[in-house]
Scaffold this motif. Structure first.
Motif, PDB file in Angstrom:
ATOM      1  N   MET A   1       0.888   4.210  -2.823  1.00  0.00           N
ATOM      2  CA  MET A   1       0.623   5.619  -2.503  1.00  0.00           C
ATOM      3  C   MET A   1       1.818   6.505  -2.864  1.00  0.00           C
ATOM      4  O   MET A   1       1.652   7.613  -3.357  1.00  0.00           O
ATOM      5  CB  MET A   1       0.225   5.775  -1.037  1.00  0.00           C
ATOM      6  CG  MET A   1      -1.159   5.206  -0.761  1.00  0.00           C
ATOM      7  SD  MET A   1      -1.743   5.598   0.887  1.00  0.00           S
ATOM      8  CE  MET A   1      -0.956   4.351   1.867  1.00  0.00           C
TER       9      MET A   1
ATOM     10  N   ASN B   1       0.837  -1.207   0.000  1.00  0.00           N
ATOM     11  CA  ASN B   1       0.000   0.000   0.000  1.00  0.00           C
ATOM     12  C   ASN B   1       0.869   1.254   0.000  1.00  0.00           C
ATOM     13  O   ASN B   1       0.593   2.216  -0.712  1.00  0.00           O
ATOM     14  CB  ASN B   1      -0.904   0.041   1.250  1.00  0.00           C
ATOM     15  CG  ASN B   1      -2.080  -0.917   1.149  1.00  0.00           C
ATOM     16  OD1 ASN B   1      -2.195  -1.660   0.175  1.00  0.00           O
ATOM     17  ND2 ASN B   1      -2.937  -0.906   2.149  1.00  0.00           N
TER      18      ASN B   1
ATOM     19  N   MET C   1       3.009  10.231   0.979  1.00  0.00           N
ATOM     20  CA  MET C   1       1.806  10.544   0.203  1.00  0.00           C
ATOM     21  C   MET C   1       1.927  11.882  -0.543  1.00  0.00           C
ATOM     22  O   MET C   1       2.026  12.923   0.088  1.00  0.00           O
ATOM     23  CB  MET C   1       0.604  10.590   1.143  1.00  0.00           C
ATOM     24  CG  MET C   1      -0.685  10.837   0.391  1.00  0.00           C
ATOM     25  SD  MET C   1      -2.076  10.857   1.511  1.00  0.00           S
ATOM     26  CE  MET C   1      -3.190  11.916   0.614  1.00  0.00           C
TER      27      MET C   1
ATOM     28  N   PRO D   1      -3.994   5.696  -6.107  1.00  0.00           N
ATOM     29  CA  PRO D   1      -4.943   5.568  -4.998  1.00  0.00           C
ATOM     30  C   PRO D   1      -5.183   4.099  -4.627  1.00  0.00           C
ATOM     31  O   PRO D   1      -5.146   3.216  -5.488  1.00  0.00           O
ATOM     32  CB  PRO D   1      -6.243   6.186  -5.554  1.00  0.00           C
ATOM     33  CG  PRO D   1      -5.848   6.970  -6.749  1.00  0.00           C
ATOM     34  CD  PRO D   1      -4.598   6.333  -7.297  1.00  0.00           C
TER      35      PRO D   1
ATOM     36  N   GLN E   1      -8.879  11.398  -3.049  1.00  0.00           N
ATOM     37  CA  GLN E   1      -9.516  11.119  -1.757  1.00  0.00           C
ATOM     38  C   GLN E   1     -10.816  11.907  -1.620  1.00  0.00           C
ATOM     39  O   GLN E   1     -11.805  11.387  -1.112  1.00  0.00           O
ATOM     40  CB  GLN E   1      -8.557  11.445  -0.626  1.00  0.00           C
ATOM     41  CG  GLN E   1      -7.294  10.575  -0.717  1.00  0.00           C
ATOM     42  CD  GLN E   1      -6.737  10.204   0.610  1.00  0.00           C
ATOM     43  OE1 GLN E   1      -6.766  10.998   1.529  1.00  0.00           O
ATOM     44  NE2 GLN E   1      -6.211   9.009   0.713  1.00  0.00           N
TER      45      GLN E   1
ATOM     46  N   MET F   1      -2.629  13.162  -4.387  1.00  0.00           N
ATOM     47  CA  MET F   1      -3.616  12.140  -3.999  1.00  0.00           C
ATOM     48  C   MET F   1      -4.790  12.693  -3.202  1.00  0.00           C
ATOM     49  O   MET F   1      -5.799  12.016  -3.029  1.00  0.00           O
ATOM     50  CB  MET F   1      -2.930  11.031  -3.218  1.00  0.00           C
ATOM     51  CG  MET F   1      -2.244  10.064  -4.157  1.00  0.00           C
ATOM     52  SD  MET F   1      -1.606   8.670  -3.288  1.00  0.00           S
ATOM     53  CE  MET F   1      -3.084   7.921  -2.688  1.00  0.00           C
TER      54      MET F   1
END
Ligand SMILES: Nc1ncnc2c1ncn2[C@@H]1O[C@H](COP(=O)(O)OP(=O)(O)O)[C@@H](O)[C@H]1O
Ligand SMILES: O=C(O)[C@H](O)[C@@H](O)[C@H](O)[C@H](O)COP(=O)(O)O
Length: 158
Positions: A20, A16, A104, A25, A112, A108
């Motif tokens: 990211m 993950n 991050m 995403p 979100q 992004m």
């Protein structure tokens, strides 16, 4: 609040984090085990004697919050409260853009917002806090609302 604290970011699996970092995403499937693990960690802390626990994570969709909401099924005396920290997209893009040393990218934030399901009126376990102000303002507002919610709960229990 003098409670133990679980930072959701620290529980993402490497896959993950890699996604990211590359600006990709996460999917529901990527988030599922992560959310379950956060709930399990929180329940574990309470089962081992803590009065409560603070978990920070992005529970963007209602079904993600529902993963956390089943905590009392595993530990019956647990009460779950959410604190929904909200601000306009531009504010959060600027803050994430200025943040150093985090995987991050600010790009992004947009995706979100795209999937965000703001808590509905029927999600009565949610306290909303506008985080557009300074850290001190946000802290004061959040703590005041949390105190009110806890007081209301004690009245209901008595
Ligand atoms: N009220 C605020 N005013 C100014 N900067 C803030 C405020 N709240 C958070 N920040 C900054 O914004 C960035 C993102 O906040 P952070 O707490 O890391 O958010 P999250 O973990 O929810 O993404 C951090 O660099 C943090 O210091
Ligand atoms: O579900 C997700 O897409 C992630 O959890 C994501 O929402 C989270 O924001 C990142 O882990 C970045 O960490 P910060 O929350 O510290 O920005």
């Amino acid at each position: 609040m003098s409670l133990p604290y679980i930072e959701g970011d620290e529980f993402h699996p490497e896959a993950n984090v890699k996604k990211m970092s590359e600006g990709i995403p996460l999917t529901d499937a990527d988030r599922w085990d992560w959310l379950t693990q956060l709930r399990e960690e929180a329940v574990k802390r309470i089962a081992s004697g803590s009065q409560g626990v603070v978990v920070t994570c992005s529970a963007l969709k209602r079904k993600y919050r529902d993963v956390i909401r089943v905590a009392p099924y595993y530990s019956h005396d647990v009460l779950v409260h959410f604190i929904y920290l909200h601000a306009r997209e531009e504010v959060l893009v600027a803050r994430v853009g200025a943040r150093k040393g985090h995987y991050m990218p600010a790009s992004m934030v947009h995706s979100q917002f795209g999937i965000l399901e703001a808590p509905g009126k029927d999600e009565t376990d949610v306290i909303s806090v506008d985080v557009s102000g300074t850290l001190e303002e946000v802290e004061q507002d959040a703590l005041a609302k949390i105190r009110d919610a806890v007081k209301a709960e004690l009245v209901m229990d008595s």
